[in-house]
Design an enzyme around this catalytic site. Sequence first.
Site: not given
Length: 726
Positions: A32-33, A602, A219-220, A250
């Site tokens: 994603k980043t 994670r 983002d997010e 998430q």
Amino acid sequence: MKILKSLNEVQKEAVVYNSGPHIIVAGAGSGKTKVLTHKIAYIIEEGIEPSSILALTFTNKAANEMKERILGLIGSSKAKQIWMGTFHSIFSRILRTEAPKLGYRSNFSIYDKEDSVSLVSNMLEEFNMTNDNLNPSHVQHKISQQKNKMIYPEEFAKNYIQNIFDKKVAYLYPFYNKRLFENNSMDFDDLLLKPIELLNSDSKLLAKYRSQFKYILVDEFQDTNHAQYELLKLLVHGKTKICVVGDDAQSIYGWRGADIKNMLDFEKDFEKAKIFRLEQNYRSTKNILLAADSIIKNNSEQINKTLWTSNEDGEPVTLIKSSDEKDEAFLIAKQIKQEIATKKLSLNDIAIFYRINIQSRAIEEALRREKLPYKIVGGTEFYQRKEVKDLIAYLRILINQNDEESLLRIMNYPQRGIGNTSIVKMIAFARKHNLSLFQTMSRIFEVIEVKERIQKNVKQFKILLDKYVELKDKLSISELISALVDDLGVLKMYKEEGTSESMQRYENVLELLASIRQFEKDNSKIKLEDFLGDVSLMAGVDMMDTKDNSLTMMTIHSSKGLEFPVVFITGCEEDIFPLHRKFDTDSIVDEERRLFYVAITRAEKKVYVTYARSRYRFGEVAYQSRSRFIDELDENVVEELNGPYGKRSGRKKKSFYDELYQHGYDYDFSQEQRSLRVGSRVTHDVFGMGKIIAITGAGDMQKVTVAFEHDVTKTLLSKFANLKIV
């Protein structure tokens, strides 16, 4: 183009797309980043001015990491011109310029949660409401909830009162906002609400910022609340491009206002929106992904995607059953030692997650006993420690003399003989004469109710503050606070006290001085206002130290965005994980399931899931049933460390209450018999949901002790408590 070379095909398509609004649904560990940073670098290379790009994140850590990556990709100082930061930091920056249009001065203070709770507490005392069984933290939380939903005081009072507690909050809510305004201060929620008010009320200002931002990236996105989404919809206009990145699986912050519908409804709200799905996971093994998928597929509302990976199968998820929390902690420590010995891992490679902070105590004891060093992320954060916050309050009052909460905090720190009774009389004088508390200090000899000795102390304190108000524009921040610390004598005070606690405070003050020097070094021409703004918006994960070799302990909420080779997910029992607060509604269980999904994903190589058959809770031993999430795990990827693993097919899983009954707890299961019993779940108009843990006396003198949510325990007379069994 060189920027696109390291991307897979779907990532590349998402990066180069530029024909309209688009949403990138990025599964856990799917890069994603990487996609977001490459997209920003790509549009800059395509000719978009960096200063017209608005990139919004949820942590300073994420923003700083993205800036570094973009700088590395395009090798240009242009990257520094991007408007990049958290929602709160970006819009506080805008407010510093535009706040006068709302009647605020640009030097306004930003109140964190502790400051806001303190303000409510002082209001309750001033309004003689301290005996109304109101917890200031609960009141502040309720007000914050309304602000997140953009429900203003008048609307809340008219349409949303459901009980006595709500009625009292409705009375306090407008006064809370008024007091913030008088203090020239804003709380966290105001940093989103005030820009909306500004942009809606001033068409020229709205046009200015719509013209400023040609490209908006978020983002997010699954973590946005109603106010944040409204800001985006206000700014996106005409040819403005918007790209949001997130993962509905998430979305774990519903309790603080995040609305998953923002993500689910994006295609409806933005015409011709295109969706990209990043489904290749680069982080985890196949078995970890299978375990995560077997959990999340039980949720109903979600955007369809199928995570896959070319990584190895890896080890199964290991389930550890223990007798109680001490046994659980011992087994965790034992397994950590085995992981280190057999796989040559460092302590930094291992994380221990828990659902609620209280779980950490037993684990910490076991780790100390086994001499395993650890760090806790999201405990008492550095800038929230008392001695640090006290000195920050001094700096805040130098900038904003109307900041009454900061002034009250330091009025008697270090002790100067100005007691609470005198402060109350000063506040009364201030209210009567329409003065700030700071102004009242200049007229202290007119406050005849305050003793002469104390008047002199107040005068000396005012002289000290005036001295540093004048010096703040003549000295650097580090010079200013160093001189102030010397004048106050706090280092000498802590050193002379000589206790382990005072020496820790001594070290923290030195650390604050060092951090300010570093802040100045990293940010040329920095102003005191900028430093205080950054400190106010600092999150626990922003301060996370990854250099020392130690285990990482944190709540699962704190873990989002991080990754570790080995992860322990602890306390997987009903009533803990999932944590029941509103009694098993589908939306709450769905969010808890998403939280479990976050915990699993994670991990890169190995996941341990632990649960205990009993646990000390609410002042008594509670017999636990294992979490439903354990039974939802694909049994083909799970092994049990101390026994064969298998789902209990063919028989109904025992609930927490069945377990209580089996072990002799007197729980009232009958709908007809409505008498109060130990173990009964009840609701109270003020304190909310709770569980009866003790009953004493009889008749009119019967008392009932109830453990309510938020770690609040109350003993009430049954006759007047008006408890309702649920």
